[in-house]
Design an enzyme around this catalytic site. Structure first.
Site, PDB file in Angstrom:
ATOM      1  N   ARG A  89      -8.775   0.707 -15.051  1.00 53.44           N
ATOM      2  CA  ARG A  89      -9.313   0.700 -13.338  1.00 53.44           C
ATOM      3  C   ARG A  89     -10.646   0.790 -14.173  1.00 53.44           C
ATOM      4  O   ARG A  89     -11.720   0.182 -13.458  1.00 53.44           O
ATOM      5  CB  ARG A  89      -9.210   2.228 -12.539  1.00 53.44           C
ATOM      6  CG  ARG A  89      -8.271   2.567 -11.533  1.00 53.44           C
ATOM      7  CD  ARG A  89      -8.133   3.937 -11.272  1.00 53.44           C
ATOM      8  NE  ARG A  89      -6.650   3.864 -10.593  1.00 53.44           N
ATOM      9  CZ  ARG A  89      -6.644   4.724  -9.869  1.00 53.44           C
ATOM     10  NH1 ARG A  89      -7.026   6.228  -9.940  1.00 53.44           N
ATOM     11  NH2 ARG A  89      -5.900   4.812  -8.487  1.00 53.44           N
TER      12      ARG A  89
ATOM     13  N   TYR B 129      -5.783  -4.624  -7.040  1.00 52.37           N
ATOM     14  CA  TYR B 129      -4.735  -3.662  -8.420  1.00 52.37           C
ATOM     15  C   TYR B 129      -5.428  -2.433  -8.815  1.00 52.37           C
ATOM     16  O   TYR B 129      -6.757  -2.158  -8.515  1.00 52.37           O
ATOM     17  CB  TYR B 129      -4.439  -4.510  -9.061  1.00 52.37           C
ATOM     18  CG  TYR B 129      -4.739  -5.135 -10.000  1.00 52.37           C
ATOM     19  CD1 TYR B 129      -6.152  -5.241  -9.793  1.00 52.37           C
ATOM     20  CD2 TYR B 129      -4.605  -7.243 -10.370  1.00 52.37           C
ATOM     21  CE1 TYR B 129      -6.839  -5.807 -11.316  1.00 52.37           C
ATOM     22  CE2 TYR B 129      -5.102  -6.864 -11.525  1.00 52.37           C
ATOM     23  CZ  TYR B 129      -6.303  -6.816 -11.607  1.00 52.37           C
ATOM     24  OH  TYR B 129      -7.494  -7.921 -12.137  1.00 52.37           O
ATOM     25  N   GLU B 130      -4.463  -2.078  -9.695  1.00 55.19           N
ATOM     26  CA  GLU B 130      -4.311   0.254  -9.810  1.00 55.19           C
ATOM     27  C   GLU B 130      -5.714   1.253  -9.256  1.00 55.19           C
ATOM     28  O   GLU B 130      -6.630   1.187  -8.714  1.00 55.19           O
ATOM     29  CB  GLU B 130      -5.924  -0.707 -11.254  1.00 55.19           C
ATOM     30  CG  GLU B 130      -5.354  -1.515 -12.618  1.00 55.19           C
ATOM     31  CD  GLU B 130      -4.223  -0.939 -13.157  1.00 55.19           C
ATOM     32  OE1 GLU B 130      -3.723  -0.330 -12.937  1.00 55.19           O
ATOM     33  OE2 GLU B 130      -3.594  -1.925 -13.184  1.00 55.19           O
ATOM     34  N   GLY B 131      -4.940   0.210  -7.870  1.00 50.99           N
ATOM     35  CA  GLY B 131      -5.692   1.329  -7.357  1.00 50.99           C
ATOM     36  C   GLY B 131      -6.741   0.433  -5.943  1.00 50.99           C
ATOM     37  O   GLY B 131      -7.085  -0.274  -6.279  1.00 50.99           O
TER      38      GLY B 131
END
Length: 596
Positions: A297, A438-440
């Site tokens: 992140r 992506y990655e949350g």
């Protein structure tokens, strides 16, 4: 398409004047990270980014990765470029020296990550995922696993992936179904994972997957998830790649952007079970994987900065060259380059000021990460860790959302030509669009910010940050430079908005949690804008002082003017966001599902 030129002057300014590179060299293990070494690293990284990676950006986008009978084949030129990347030692720049890394600060790594992603985001995703896998294994793997896999991952000789998402699960990891059945000293995995970035390729002779799965007796939900190392090729006794493991890429996704980065559907166990090895403890896999997630992140936040910088460069050069229209104030009436038009200048300054704010925010956080690991004072390490944990979701979401906005504005600067692929402007917009997902997603980052970070200490960590911001604003207001005073006034107002918004969030979480969540993205974006304004305010103080001393006056006057623009045109949005935050869910909570 313009050539990428690394913004080394601003990078060095931020690293030395705002992030405190000199102070990092006093920390144990960072003694060799001198400004002279940093300059050499940045210069060489800039050369690789400009001369090797950037020329592959457009061709990689046009050709993309492809799936053959033997597996995924990278776009032309990527394997050779990756070989140069590994040979230069870039994969292990901040890696643990115990496993062959150079042990340099994360601050220096952050600058190189920006360059890789500005020059070729699709390429840069491969080492980005490897860094996350490396850190998860370093922190949670057994001594045997670390000894077998980390030296190759740190060097970049092998690449790493993270396998979380499944077709039925999405971001809800409680729904993961991949099975891991114990057998002797290993497990056999069965299942399918989707959206696996660089899940397979031909650039290295092994790919090391970190996979979330459930053992047979695991409890339901996230409490029953374990983490496993699953290599593409099992290792021989001497550590070399041997027999092919039962893990395969079965298809590639057709995407809006980052075409040269293969997004794989990975199948485990179609032919008897993929052999994997437990990382850490059974049923603790989600906690172990979050080590990797936070690493990723942070770097995805830098991606947002990087793609915005590249879009700005493209738009700036086009605006200097494109001759069109006449100025209303011009007596001669001749046509001019569009950079002379007030609205184009507005767009370029909006792009430039926010890029510089993002860079300052990202690099200062990278230095905070270094201090969490190396500061000899345990209390200071803990304080810095609280700050990093609080701001990681802000960095990830705010920078990636701005990356999309700035790439879109870059298309607008080009006018109709921006919508044409040949100019290259729209590739940056297409590539940037994945980063807030992506990655949350941004919503997940915002829920993490208020639901975990703010809720856990009732805003104490944010209050400490706000106090530091107030100190900067007060110093600005006392300045004899009228521009700095004006910036300080704007920062004071925006910090007040952040303080009031935080108080509202803390109170509303206890009484109307859905209303707080409905305003969570607005709160996160407000925090991002104010953090950016804080760093631009700090930059203005330095720039004013150095400009008065006639030190590199052109650069520092430009920095001061850019900070003033951010204060005048960007920071006032904080008060508008405060009002939307206070409205909570508003009428959205009153609509039935059928009314949407």
């Amino acid at each position: 398409m313009s050539t990428y030129i690394a913004p080394l002057r601003d990078m060095r300014f931020v690293m030395t004047e705002l992030a405190g590179l000199d102070g990092l060299t006093a920390l144990p293990g960072f003694e060799e990270a001198t400004p002279e070494l940093a300059d050499a690293v940045l210069d060489e990284a800039a050369r690789l980014a400009t001369e090797v990676l950037a020329p592959l950006n457009k061709t990689g986008d046009e050709q993309g990765a492809r799936l053959s009978k033997e597996g995924v084949v990278a776009a032309d030129g990527f394997a050779k470029a990756y070989g140069q990347f590994v040979e230069g030692g870039w994969s292990g720049l901040s890696g643990d020296p115990e496993f062959g890394g150079q042990g340099l600060p994360e601050l220096l790594q952050a600058a190189t990550v920006e360059m890789w992603n500005s020059s070729n985001m699709a390429f840069a995703l491969c080492p980005l995922l490897t860094a996350g896998a490396t850190e998860a294994l370093r922190q949670h793997g057994s001594a045997e696993l670390k000894g077998r896999y980390l030296p190759k991952l740190v060097s970049g000789a092998w690449t790493g992936t993270m396998n979380l998402t499944e077709p039925q699960a999405g971001s809800d990891l409680a729904a993961v179904r991949t099975k891991a059945v114990p057998e002797d000293d290993h497990y056999r995995l069965y299942g399918q994972k989707i959206f696996i970035t660089w899940g397979d390729h031909d650039m290295t002779d092994n790919v090391i997957h970190l996979v979330l799965a459930r053992t047979p007796d695991a409890p339901e939900g996230v409490r029953g998830i374990s983490l496993f190392v699953v290599p593409k090729f099992l290792l021989n006794a001497d550590g070399s790649p041997g027999q092919r493991n039962d893990v395969h890429c079965v298809s590639l996704e057709h995407k809006l952007g980052i075409h040269a980065s293969p997004t794989c559907v990975m199948s485990f166990g179609d032919q008897g079970g993929a052999i994997g090895y437990l990382v850490g403890q059974e049923n603790k896999g989600l906690a172990h994987m979050f080590t990797m997630m936070n690493e990723a992140r942070q770097k995805v936040g830098i991606q947002g900065l990087a793609i915005a910088e590249r879009a700005y460069q493209q738009a700036r050069e086009y605006a200097k060259e494109r001759v069109q229209g006449r100025l209303a104030s011009s007596r001669s009436g001749g046509v001019v380059a569009i950079i002379h038009h007030p609205d184009v200048r507005r767009m370029l300054l909006t792009m430039k000021s926010q890029v510089e704010a993002m860079r300052a925010f990202a690099y200062v956080m990278a230095a905070d990460m270094d201090r969490t690991h190396r500061d000899p004072d345990a209390a200071e390490r803990a304080r810095r860790q609280v700050r990093v944990d609080l701001l990681i979701p802000v960095l990830k979401a705010w920078c990636t959302e701005l990356g999309v906005e700035i790439a879109s504005m870059g298309v607008q600067v080009h006018g109709g030509m921006g919508y044409i692929e040949e100019t290259g402007a729209c590739q940056f917009l297409r590539d940037a669009r994945i980063a807030p997902i992506y990655e949350g997603t941004t919503g997940i980052q915002a829920a993490d910010l208020i639901g975990r970070k703010i809720a856990s200490d009732r805003g104490a960590g944010m209050a400490e940050l706000i106090a530091e911001m107030r100190e900067t604003a007060a110093e600005q207001v006392r300045s004899t430079d009228t521009q700095v005073v004006s910036i300080g006034a704007a920062l004071t107002t925006s910090v007040q908005a952040l303080e009031e918004a935080t108080a509202w969030v803390v109170q509303t979480l206890t009484t109307q949690p859905d209303a707080a969540l409905a305003s969570s993205v607005d709160y996160l974006m407000l925090a991002g804008y104010v953090c950016g304004g804080w760093q631009m305010g700090r930059a203005a103080l330095v720039a004013s002082r150095k400009s008065a001393a006639n030190e590199d006056p052109d650069f520092h006057r430009t920095k001061l003017a850019t900070a003033r623009y951010y204060a005048d045109k960007i920071l006032p949005g904080a008060n508008a966001l405060l009002e939307t935050i206070r409205s909570g869910a508003s009428s959205g909570s009153e609509l039935s599902i059928e009314q949407f």
